[in-house]
Design a protein around this motif. Structure first.
Motif, PDB file in Angstrom:
ATOM      1  N   ALA A  42       0.849  -1.211   0.000  1.00 52.21           N
ATOM      2  CA  ALA A  42       0.000   0.000   0.000  1.00 52.21           C
ATOM      3  C   ALA A  42       0.877   1.251   0.000  1.00 52.21           C
ATOM      4  CB  ALA A  42      -0.932  -0.023   1.208  1.00 52.21           C
ATOM      5  N   SER A  43       1.877   1.276  -0.878  1.00 49.25           N
ATOM      6  CA  SER A  43       2.887   2.343  -0.836  1.00 49.25           C
ATOM      7  C   SER A  43       2.306   3.761  -0.908  1.00 49.25           C
ATOM      8  CB  SER A  43       3.905   2.141  -1.955  1.00 49.25           C
ATOM      9  OG  SER A  43       3.234   1.914  -3.169  1.00 49.25           O
ATOM     10  N   ALA A 167      -5.073  -0.561  -0.284  1.00 45.90           N
ATOM     11  CA  ALA A 167      -4.631  -0.129  -1.617  1.00 45.90           C
ATOM     12  C   ALA A 167      -5.627  -0.509  -2.715  1.00 45.90           C
ATOM     13  CB  ALA A 167      -3.270  -0.763  -1.920  1.00 45.90           C
ATOM     14  N   LYS A 168      -6.746  -1.097  -2.298  1.00 47.31           N
ATOM     15  CA  LYS A 168      -7.767  -1.587  -3.248  1.00 47.31           C
ATOM     16  C   LYS A 168      -7.163  -2.545  -4.284  1.00 47.31           C
ATOM     17  CE  LYS A 168     -11.060   2.102  -2.390  1.00 47.31           C
ATOM     18  NZ  LYS A 168     -10.871   1.793  -0.961  1.00 47.31           N
ATOM     19  N   LYS A 169      -6.321  -3.454  -3.775  1.00 42.79           N
ATOM     20  CA  LYS A 169      -5.739  -4.496  -4.629  1.00 42.79           C
ATOM     21  C   LYS A 169      -6.464  -5.815  -4.330  1.00 42.79           C
ATOM     22  CE  LYS A 169      -1.115  -2.530  -5.130  1.00 42.79           C
ATOM     23  NZ  LYS A 169       0.304  -2.602  -4.719  1.00 42.79           N
ATOM     24  N   ASN A 172      -7.443 -11.732  -2.121  1.00 37.58           N
ATOM     25  CA  ASN A 172      -7.171 -13.174  -2.061  1.00 37.58           C
ATOM     26  C   ASN A 172      -5.753 -13.552  -2.483  1.00 37.58           C
ATOM     27  OD1 ASN A 172      -9.448 -14.114  -0.847  1.00 37.58           O
ATOM     28  ND2 ASN A 172     -10.599 -14.147  -2.788  1.00 37.58           N
ATOM     29  N   THR A 173      -5.261 -12.950  -3.579  1.00 37.52           N
ATOM     30  CA  THR A 173      -3.900 -13.307  -3.999  1.00 37.52           C
ATOM     31  C   THR A 173      -2.885 -12.825  -2.954  1.00 37.52           C
ATOM     32  OG1 THR A 173      -3.853 -11.307  -5.345  1.00 37.52           O
ATOM     33  CG2 THR A 173      -4.242 -13.360  -6.508  1.00 37.52           C
ATOM     34  N   HIS A 174      -3.164 -11.667  -2.346  1.00 38.13           N
ATOM     35  CA  HIS A 174      -2.238 -11.166  -1.322  1.00 38.13           C
ATOM     36  C   HIS A 174      -2.268 -12.048  -0.072  1.00 38.13           C
ATOM     37  CE1 HIS A 174      -2.012  -7.663  -3.923  1.00 38.13           C
ATOM     38  NE2 HIS A 174      -0.887  -7.377  -3.298  1.00 38.13           N
ATOM     39  N   LYS A 175      -3.444 -12.629   0.183  1.00 36.51           N
ATOM     40  CA  LYS A 175      -3.561 -13.555   1.321  1.00 36.51           C
ATOM     41  C   LYS A 175      -2.701 -14.795   1.086  1.00 36.51           C
ATOM     42  CE  LYS A 175      -7.661 -13.728   4.060  1.00 36.51           C
ATOM     43  NZ  LYS A 175      -9.022 -14.231   4.192  1.00 36.51           N
TER      44      LYS A 175
END
Ligand code: FPP
Ligand code: MG
Length: 295
Positions: A42-43, A167-169, A172-175
């Motif tokens: 979330a830069s 960051a509204k990304k 699930n993939t980040h999990k």
């Protein structure tokens, strides 16, 4: 990372107790892996440094309590707080840090607060499981990996998911990335306990098994041993080991490639995480550095 350190200093200042400021400033902050991950994901979000500081405070609190529970005299190569200030101080400092972290969570979206808060319940369940599992020789890989997931991976998974939400990304993939990073990180940690000397580790080597923790290389070794050797391995569990016993375990592990097999699982989990995050060079780099670390 300076922004995270600034937020940490501000939160500690707000606690308004010089003793806490002193104790906290003496803590070795470590790699700040969780905060780094949050900043990377979330830069551009202005709340990211605060989220990073909250998660690092929770992590620091969990380690303060863990050292009391494990009776550990060192942490990151330095004396632990329980060793220098006593267990009561270590427990209370942990309480202050994690309750402060929780108060700060309310400024975030409800879903973000919930994912971080519930990961701390998992963390605590994982610690209790770890302590209970150490009472007997555990030969189950599944039970072990479930404990690792709860104790270590959930906070990393929650950090990745919460910062993806910020960051509204894709959450699930980040999990998946966070979970696999956490699991492979801990498996490498368990391997280093066997392969690294105590000076480099900053704690006694082969200490996990002495503490009763049957980490993956011990589980894989047990699977391969004949009945008599199995009995010998189980008889050495949770005991202070002499040099001959250490050599015996290490030799058997060499013969049966137990460390290599454990490393293969860490690598497999890391590759899975790299493939879900293939478009993100920074996140792939974090994984590659982690898997290659040797202390
Ligand atoms: C280290 O494990 C321990 C953890 C990662 C989690 C500890 C969790 C708690 C004590 C739950 C309480 C939580 C809070 C927020 C107060 P280890 O002993 O295997 O690793 P080590 O070698 O680093 O000590
Ligand atoms: Mg410990």
């Amino acid at each position: 990372m300076q922004r995270v350190e600034k937020e940490l200093a501000r939160l500690i200042e707000e606690i308004d107790y010089d003793e806490v400021t002193r104790l906290f400033s003496n803590l070795n902050g470590g790699k700040r892996l969780r905060a780094k991950l949050i900043l990377k994901i979330a830069s551009d979000n202005e709340q990211a440094p605060l989220l990073g500081a909250i998660v690092e405070m929770i992590h620091a609190a969990s380690l303060l309590h863990d050292d009391v529970i494990d009776d550990a005299m060192t942490r990151r190569g330095e004396s632990s707080v329980n060793a220098t200030e006593g267990s009561k101080t270590a427990v209370m400092l942990g309480d202050i840090l994690y309750s402060k972290a929780f108060s700060e969570l309310v400024v975030f979206d409800k879903e973000i607060a919930k994912i971080i808060a519930s990961s701390v319940t998992s963390l605590s369940k994982g610690e209790l499981l770890d302590v209970n599992m150490a009472k007997e020789f555990n030969e189950s890989e599944e039970t072990y990996l479930n404990m690792l997931y709860l104790k270590t991976a959930t906070l990393i998974e929650a950090s990745a998911a919460a910062s993806a939400m910020l960051a509204k990304k894709d959450v699930n993939t980040h999990k998946v990335y966070g979970k696999n990073l956490g699991l492979s990180f801990q498996i490498i940690d368990d391997i280093l306990d066997i392969t690294t000397d105590s000076k480099t580790l900053g704690k006694p080597a082969m200490n996990d098994f002495v503490e009763g923790k049957c980490t993956l290389p011990y589980i894989y070794l047990y699977e391969k041993l004949e009945e008599n050797d199995r009995k010998k391995l189980v008889s050495l569990h949770a005991k202070k080991l002499c040099a001959d016993e250490i050599s015996w375990i290490k030799e058997k592990m060499m013969t049966h490639q137990s460390v290599e097999e454990s490393f293969k699982l860490a690598e497999k989990l890391s590759l899975e995480a790299q493939s879900v995050m293939s478009g993100d060079e920074d996140l792939v780099n974090i994984l590659q550095t982690m898997i290659k670390r040797n202390y």
